[in-house]
Write a protein that holds these residues in place. Structure first.
Motif, PDB file in Angstrom:
ATOM      1  N   SER A 167      17.119  -6.190  -0.126  1.00 46.29           N
ATOM      2  CA  SER A 167      16.108  -7.078   0.455  1.00 46.29           C
ATOM      3  C   SER A 167      16.663  -7.970   1.555  1.00 46.29           C
ATOM      4  N   ASP A 168      17.994  -8.041   1.707  1.00 48.95           N
ATOM      5  CA  ASP A 168      18.600  -8.857   2.767  1.00 48.95           C
ATOM      6  C   ASP A 168      18.796  -8.077   4.063  1.00 48.95           C
ATOM      7  N   LEU A 169      18.481  -6.795   4.025  1.00 45.08           N
ATOM      8  CA  LEU A 169      18.784  -5.920   5.156  1.00 45.08           C
ATOM      9  C   LEU A 169      17.634  -5.864   6.154  1.00 45.08           C
ATOM     10  N   HIS A 170      17.992  -5.877   7.434  1.00 49.89           N
ATOM     11  CA  HIS A 170      17.044  -5.654   8.526  1.00 49.89           C
ATOM     12  C   HIS A 170      17.596  -4.538   9.398  1.00 49.89           C
ATOM     13  N   ILE A 171      16.752  -3.564   9.730  1.00 49.17           N
ATOM     14  CA  ILE A 171      17.201  -2.410  10.503  1.00 49.17           C
ATOM     15  C   ILE A 171      16.378  -2.262  11.780  1.00 49.17           C
ATOM     16  N   THR A 172      17.068  -1.984  12.878  1.00 48.00           N
ATOM     17  CA  THR A 172      16.417  -1.622  14.132  1.00 48.00           C
ATOM     18  C   THR A 172      16.708  -0.155  14.402  1.00 48.00           C
ATOM     19  N   LEU A 173      15.670   0.661  14.394  1.00 44.94           N
ATOM     20  CA  LEU A 173      15.806   2.081  14.701  1.00 44.94           C
ATOM     21  C   LEU A 173      15.681   2.259  16.212  1.00 44.94           C
ATOM     22  N   VAL A 174      16.709   2.832  16.829  1.00 45.09           N
ATOM     23  CA  VAL A 174      16.733   3.005  18.274  1.00 45.09           C
ATOM     24  C   VAL A 174      16.538   4.489  18.602  1.00 45.09           C
ATOM     25  N   GLY A 175      15.521   4.785  19.384  1.00 44.13           N
ATOM     26  CA  GLY A 175      15.249   6.175  19.738  1.00 44.13           C
ATOM     27  C   GLY A 175      13.858   6.331  20.296  1.00 44.13           C
ATOM     28  N   ASP A 176      13.361   7.539  20.293  1.00 42.14           N
ATOM     29  CA  ASP A 176      12.028   7.825  20.802  1.00 42.14           C
ATOM     30  C   ASP A 176      10.977   7.144  19.914  1.00 42.14           C
ATOM     31  N   ARG A 177      10.277   6.156  20.475  1.00 36.14           N
ATOM     32  CA  ARG A 177       9.359   5.339  19.677  1.00 36.14           C
ATOM     33  C   ARG A 177       8.280   6.174  18.994  1.00 36.14           C
ATOM     34  N   THR A 178       7.687   7.103  19.732  1.00 36.84           N
ATOM     35  CA  THR A 178       6.609   7.915  19.172  1.00 36.84           C
ATOM     36  C   THR A 178       7.104   8.780  18.019  1.00 36.84           C
ATOM     37  N   ALA A 179       8.254   9.411  18.206  1.00 41.14           N
ATOM     38  CA  ALA A 179       8.809  10.283  17.170  1.00 41.14           C
ATOM     39  C   ALA A 179       9.211   9.483  15.935  1.00 41.14           C
ATOM     40  N   ILE A 180       9.784   8.303  16.140  1.00 39.71           N
ATOM     41  CA  ILE A 180      10.185   7.464  15.000  1.00 39.71           C
ATOM     42  C   ILE A 180       8.954   7.007  14.234  1.00 39.71           C
ATOM     43  N   ALA A 181       7.924   6.563  14.954  1.00 39.97           N
ATOM     44  CA  ALA A 181       6.694   6.110  14.301  1.00 39.97           C
ATOM     45  C   ALA A 181       6.070   7.223  13.476  1.00 39.97           C
ATOM     46  N   GLU A 182       6.103   8.436  13.992  1.00 40.67           N
ATOM     47  CA  GLU A 182       5.566   9.576  13.256  1.00 40.67           C
ATOM     48  C   GLU A 182       6.376   9.846  12.000  1.00 40.67           C
ATOM     49  N   ALA A 183       7.720   9.735  12.105  1.00 36.93           N
ATOM     50  CA  ALA A 183       8.583   9.965  10.946  1.00 36.93           C
ATOM     51  C   ALA A 183       8.394   8.891   9.889  1.00 36.93           C
ATOM     52  N   LEU A 184       7.995   7.707  10.305  1.00 38.73           N
ATOM     53  CA  LEU A 184       7.780   6.595   9.366  1.00 38.73           C
ATOM     54  C   LEU A 184       6.403   6.631   8.711  1.00 38.73           C
ATOM     55  N   ARG A 185       5.516   7.459   9.233  1.00 38.70           N
ATOM     56  CA  ARG A 185       4.122   7.422   8.800  1.00 38.70           C
ATOM     57  C   ARG A 185       3.961   7.618   7.289  1.00 38.70           C
ATOM     58  N   SER A 186       4.768   8.493   6.715  1.00 40.93           N
ATOM     59  CA  SER A 186       4.634   8.796   5.283  1.00 40.93           C
ATOM     60  C   SER A 186       5.567   7.948   4.412  1.00 40.93           C
TER      61      SER A 186
END
Length: 342
Positions: free
Chosen positions: A32-51
């Motif tokens: 719960s203390d962790l914060h992550i920034t995913l760097v890459g293609d925004r559209t592709a990352i958002a799609e991968a996060l959808r589920s």
């Protein structure tokens, strides 16, 4: 405790988003203390996060229009991929926006970009890749594992300082036993570089130097840190992985070759399962790039979800103990300081 903010090169590695995104979500959900920034293609990352199910307040997406290919030459990546996910993630670390960068991408490019974007610590000529190797002692730290194929004695002596500091800080080993990988334990063995490195390390009063060690000693319980150049280290690592896979295949073949073997296999199944879990390479994934001004952790190029999750855990652990600062303090005690050759 230092802020647990990680930047992930989401596009790096053989599996890219298929590994980095679900592993990042798992890491967020268990810490719960962790914060992550995913760097890459925004559209592709958002799609991968959808589920995926996660706390969106602790996960950001930073768009990168490019990525570094696994077979790309480091020099080409430096010149042409300054807007890649890897370079942008390293820029976040340089600017103090995150505490560490995690990538399973191109090793050569990561080292080269790390040296230019994040920069090396004072007195460090070459950073080194260090990772734990399964052993009778739990694990043995080994460096370098591929960042530098050619080293001078001073490089190896500096690797010893950094590796010893890592073993002490991460594992709490008061006086980590340091050995130099050689073709024999005798003082007359090895190349001039290896012999000179042994003399330099032995003369350092801050190190618990036990002398030369051989390949088989890596997996025993007599040494905590094994020092070598990146060519030897990478070959040793890949050979050990290959031997482990070979033994597993041969054992499976023998146990399935007859009825008696099948019965024996059923009886041994709990033991074999425990051994496999204890020595699963995914539990040891994550090599720290020591010697940079910021913390960079490299996952295996073939990292699956569990492997990359281990790398993220390694990075979070290193941040929590302020590993970079402690290694910088160790290096500052070198006498005399190692001259930096550009």
């Amino acid at each position: 405790m230092a802020s647990l903010r990680l930047a992930v090169d989401a596009m790096g590695g053989d599996f890219g988003l298929r590994s980095t995104v679900p592993a990042s979500v798992l890491a967020l959900n268990e810490n719960s203390d962790l914060h992550i920034t995913l760097v890459g293609d925004r559209t592709a990352i958002a799609e991968a996060l959808r589920s995926q199910s996660y706390d969106s307040s602790r996960l950001d997406i930073l768009h990168a229009k490019d990525s570094v290919a696994m077979d790309e030459k480091p020099a080409v990546a430096l010149r042409q991929k300054r807007e890649s996910s890897m370079a942008i993630a390293l820029g976040l670390l340089r600017d103090g926006d995150v505490s560490a960068v995690v990538s399973a991408g191109n090793t050569g490019a990561l080292v080269a970009m790390g040296c230019i974007i994040v920069e090396r610590m004072n007195n460090v000529r070459r950073p080194a890749m260090c990772a734990p190797i399964p052993s009778d002692n739990g694990h043995t730290y080994m460096l370098d594992l591929g960042a530098n194929t050619e080293c001078v004695a001073r490089d190896l002596a500096q690797f010893a300082v950094m590796g010893s500091a890592l073993a002490r800080v991460i594992d709490g080993r008061a006086a980590p036993r340091v050995g130099v990988l050689n073709i024999g334990a005798e003082l007359i063995k090895g190349t001039p570089v290896v012999r000179e490195a042994g003399d330099l390390i032995a003369a350092n009063p801050h190190l618990n130097y036990i002398g030369f060690v051989e390949g088989g000693d890596i997996f025993g319980d007599g040494v905590d840190v094994v020092v070598c150049d990146g060519f030897v280290g990478n070959v040793a690592l890949k050979v050990s992985e290959g031997v482990a896979s070979f033994i597993r295949r041969r054992l499976q073949a023998q146990l399935s070759a007859s009825v008696m073997g099948a019965v024996l296999g059923m009886l041994l199944k709990p033991v074999l399962r425990r051994m496999q879990r204890a020595n699963d390479p995914r539990r040891y994934n994550g090599a720290v790039l020591l010697g940079l001004k910021g913390l960079v952790v490299k996952g295996h190029g073939g990292s699956d979800v569990q492997s990359f999750l281990t790398t993220l855990r390694q990075a979070a652990r290193a941040v929590s103990v302020d590993l970079s600062r402690q290694i910088a303090a160790e290096l500052a005690e070198e006498n005399p300081p190692t001259p930096v050759a550009q």
